[in-house]
Enzyme design. Sequence first.
Site, short mmCIF file in Angstrom:
data_model
loop_
_atom_site.label_atom_id
_atom_site.label_comp_id
_atom_site.label_asym_id
_atom_site.label_seq_id
_atom_site.Cartn_x
_atom_site.Cartn_y
_atom_site.Cartn_z
N SER A 678 0.80 -1.22 0.00
CA SER A 678 0.00 0.00 0.00
C SER A 678 0.83 1.27 0.00
O SER A 678 0.29 2.36 0.04
CB SER A 678 -0.97 -0.01 1.19
OG SER A 678 -0.26 0.18 2.37
N LYS A 721 -5.62 3.72 9.33
CA LYS A 721 -4.75 4.70 8.66
C LYS A 721 -5.32 6.10 8.79
O LYS A 721 -4.59 7.07 9.04
CB LYS A 721 -4.59 4.33 7.19
CG LYS A 721 -3.72 3.09 6.98
CD LYS A 721 -3.71 2.68 5.53
CE LYS A 721 -2.76 1.52 5.30
NZ LYS A 721 -2.83 1.04 3.92
#
Length: 822
Positions: A678, A721
């Site tokens: 990611s 996140k």
Amino acid sequence: MARKIPLLPLRELIVFPHEVVPLFVGREKSINALEEAMADDRHILLCAQKKAKVNDPKPEGIHPYGTIGTIIQLLRLPDGTVKVLVEGKTRARIEEYLDTQRFFQVEAEPIEAPKINPEDDPELAALMRSVQATFENYVKLNKRVPPELAVSVQSIDNPSRLADTIAAHVNFKLTAKQELLETESVRSRLEKLYELMQNEIEILQVEKKIRTRVKKQMEKNQKEYYLNEQMQAIQKELGSQDEFKNELQELEDRIRRRKMSKEASERLKKELKKLKMMSPMSAEATVVRNYIDTVLALPWSDRTEDKLDVEEAESILEQDHYGLEKPKQRIIEYLAVQKLVKKIRGPILCLVGPPGVGKTSLAKSVARATGRKFVRVSLGGVRDEAEIRGHRRTYIGAMPGKILQGIRKAGSSNPVFLLDEIDKMSMDFRGDPSAAMLEVLDPEQNQAFVDHFLDLDYDLSEVLFLCTANSLHTIPLPLRDRMEIIELSGYTDEDKLKIARQYLVPKQTELNGLEGVDILMSDGALKELIHHYTKEAGVRSLEREVSAVLRKLAREHVKENRKKRSFKIDSKMVQKLLGPRKYRFNRVEDSDMVGMVNGLAYTPLGGDLLPVETTITSGKGKVTLTGQLGDVIKESATAAVTYVRARSLTFGLEPDFYEQVDFHVHFPEGAVPKDGPSAGVTIVTSLVSALLNAPVRRDVAMTGEINLRGRVLPIGGLKEKVLAAYRAEIKTVICPVENEKDLHEVPKNVVRALEFKFASNIDEVLRWALADLPADHPNQALRTFLSTGSTVGPDDWSSIREWIRERERKERSAREADHGPH
Ligand SMILES: Nc1ncnc2c1ncn2[C@@H]1O[C@H](COP(=O)(O)OP(=O)(O)O)[C@@H](O)[C@H]1O
Ligand SMILES: [Mg+2]
């Protein structure tokens, strides 16, 4: 050529050619034969009797094959018998008996050994060598053969003589010897001899083994006997026998009184009986005693009364914890179901989340709400089935496994049993602990759980098991299938503030002996702790820091003789008490930087900022990656470089820029290993920024996987996140368009505080992330791309390159002016 010769029948003896033997002769017929021989040429035929016991054998009772010998010496003894020394010469076969009256006179045919030179017959030579080697082995094993013989045998080069010499000395049975004597062919005689010796050697080896075993056993028995005698003498001296008797009596009483399964009490009685026969100080006695103690210490039928008032449980969970609405609700539902079915059933609850978010503490509250005892066992690092199930008693230092140790610690057979860190169990060649755990957690099987140490059924069906894990991925799948997962994510700063104010401060005030003292912690003080002294998804360090502050106050309080009744703490005071700040809360850079991009990472400890920093130096296209990286993230960086190469024209890069520079991509944050796909968008942005000397907005953070065509692909852990970005006071979060649907999991106030950009390709990411180019930046292609999104043709590369070089020179000299030259 056949000849006439007197015959001497032998009992229990065969004489081979070349052999010298003393013979004692007493039978009249035999003495007559000897006399006849002495009167002639001293030759006599020596043949064995078929039956040694027969005193006056008939010709049919004598083997027709024998050896012609020469009498070397003859001695008449006073008792009328005769001792002769004869030497075997050649083998011979009796053709006919000529006289059988006074003595045996026969017609015999000598069998001359053929004259073969082994040097002309390699096969025979090989056979001889094997026979010689085997004989050497035989001599080593058989102490009765003089070792010199082995040496002299080595030097015999006549095959027939070799066979006969060995045959004369090996301890074969008479029939075997006779057979060897009758075998005329030298080759088959050697083969037969070889086989016979091998047999003999095998027998000797087995004998030797038996001898040493017997010897050792005898030594051991003697030693044990001796030591036991000594020990008993010592015990008598010390009077410990009496003590032992008392102890046995006591154990007997305890076994009788203790309520346990029938199987268990019978086993203990048996063990006690064994113990009585043992010497009290012996190692065995200690093992047995330990076993009895362990079994007695288990709670067996001891249990606590189960109270299951759902409303009260609800209020207890509420009292102990702020927020956590969903987990609390799920727990209450679970308890309600247990109450309805009366028996613990169905899946096991597993609380999953980063450290310090209240997993253990929720489990404790469940125990409090149900009135059960609480026990926590950590499965972190368990990799062996025996740690769950115990070691067999034969194993030295054996113990029950973690499950029964936990039950013993709980002191009741129906506790709340927390299996902490179930995701940290691993498996290897010693066996799979998760298989044992499955059995523990299965209500169909766990009423008769067998621990290897105990070796008795133990009923675990009334235990309320709960599990915790930091992350779902590493829980072994079969276990996960049996669980109902309750996720606890990290707290926002507001949550932390409330938890600290309502729970942590009051709790720690009491624990630090400051009850009755007014502690006024300002919001500023708590925020100071949250932002600058901790960095975590949960509140564990926060609690520790709160406690540290209060400990210092407690000391002051005592120093001042407890006169001061109230303390005010603000952020300044916190710094004074705890020393300099540990973390820069606003970890985002102070200005927009070239090559420096805020990525976002998802770790087992919650989400975190993951800055990426790229430096370009002139070189040949080498890519260096640093900062504890896993394979996936490395692959992702390589893909990023490939992508940037493919798009060089759009960004106003020379097509062959790649051959002029080296890249250094660094992940500076922390020492935790980083991995996962990611960071793709972050790496591309960092590369482009560094290559073009285009600064990146410092208040932007991003996450997203990329493919080689620049598409942005979805990622996991969006909620964690986003919380991390929020904590770091980021303004804009760029994430993959396909993750938009996950946004509803993020707390509303957090979503409101941030700007979200959903990207489907890298161009969008770059346009959002790169700051405006400085006015004098000559890259018009890039400027056009950033402002309009459309790509123009190539630019004046040489002037761009010149400009970038100039900028770098200036920056370098500015840095050196700051720090002084190196
Ligand atoms: N929501 C909450 N409300 C009140 N206290 C909490 C909350 N979450 C965590 N705590 C406290 O934080 C500390 C750490 O929690 P703990 O249960 O040990 O975390 P975990 O087991 O998830 O690592 C405990 O003292 C706990 O009581
Ligand atoms: Mg815990």
